[in-house]
Design an enzyme around this catalytic site. Structure first.
Site, PDB file in Angstrom:
ATOM      1  N   ASP A  47       0.854  -1.188   0.000  1.00  0.00           N
ATOM      2  CA  ASP A  47       0.000   0.000   0.000  1.00  0.00           C
ATOM      3  C   ASP A  47       0.893   1.243   0.000  1.00  0.00           C
ATOM      4  OD1 ASP A  47      -1.748   2.050   0.493  1.00  0.00           O
ATOM      5  OD2 ASP A  47      -2.506   1.229   2.383  1.00  0.00           O
ATOM      6  N   ASP A  83      -6.321   6.768  -5.215  1.00  0.00           N
ATOM      7  CA  ASP A  83      -6.793   8.108  -4.832  1.00  0.00           C
ATOM      8  C   ASP A  83      -7.611   8.024  -3.534  1.00  0.00           C
ATOM      9  OD1 ASP A  83      -7.287  10.818  -5.029  1.00  0.00           O
ATOM     10  OD2 ASP A  83      -8.588  10.688  -6.796  1.00  0.00           O
TER      11      ASP A  83
END
Ligand code: AR6
Length: 170
Positions: free
Chosen positions: A10, A34
């Site tokens: 991540d 996003d």
């Protein structure tokens, strides 16, 4: 090219100076990376900062603080939607990487992490995006001495293998 790394994970958890976002031209937040960046940075404060920028054309990059991320900056890059490759998609994607690298130089940062811009919701085929991303980063690194680490951060193994294969090719 020792300054380039490929990681799986991540992007919001990385300790880097710059986290690049794959944004939309309204800088309105959204899904994918996003959404993850907005959640991790602090949705409200990042929304407020983005609103003041008045959007961002496709192929360009704008900067905000990184708020709750450990990074210093978020670079919001607006990649192209993939329409089959005949609408300037490669040049627009290249422009995102070029502008981000150039901005990193101007801001004197040491590390930057990119997601695979346009390769999710915007549908850019990863096998075509990877060479564009790597070539732009490599050519920018030849001119930039401050950047010590450029990370291509991938969600999954197959994406990471795509970068590794291209980096290892002659
Ligand atoms: N860390 C690293 N990579 C990620 C993460 C994460 N947390 N989450 C997703 N990816 P996408 P796009 C990967 O769809 O195609 C948004 O709604 C993902 O697997 O995030 O440029 C924006 O607001 C994929 O490989 O971006 C825009 O409207 C890559 O990041 C639109 O999506 C990019 O996927 C932009 O679409």
């Amino acid at each position: 090219m020792g300054r380039i790394e490929v990681l799986i994970g991540d992007i919001t958890g990385l300790s880097v100076d710059v986290v690049v976002n794959a944004a939309n031209s309204q800088l309105a937040g959204g899904g994918g990376v996003d959404g993850a960046i907005h959640r991790a940075a602090g949705h409200q404060q990042l929304q407020n900062a983005c609103r003041q920028l008045g959007g961002c054309p496709t192929g360009q990059v704008k900067v905000t603080p990184a708020f709750n991320l450990s990074a210093k900056y978020i670079f919001h890059a607006v990649g192209p939607v993939w329409y089959g490759g005949q609408r300037g998609e490669p040049a627009l994607l290249a422009s995102c990487y070029r502008q981000a690298m150039s901005l990193a130089g101007e801001l004197n940062v040491a590390s930057i992490a990119f997601p695979a811009i346009s390769c999710g919701i915007y549908g850019y085929p990863p096998e075509l995006a990877v060479p564009v991303a790597i070539e732009e980063v490599k050519s920018a690194l030849e001119k930039n001495c401050t950047l010590q680490r450029v990370i291509f951060c991938c969600c999954d193994q197959s994406m990471a293998e795509g970068y590794q294969r291209y980096l290892n090719s002659p």
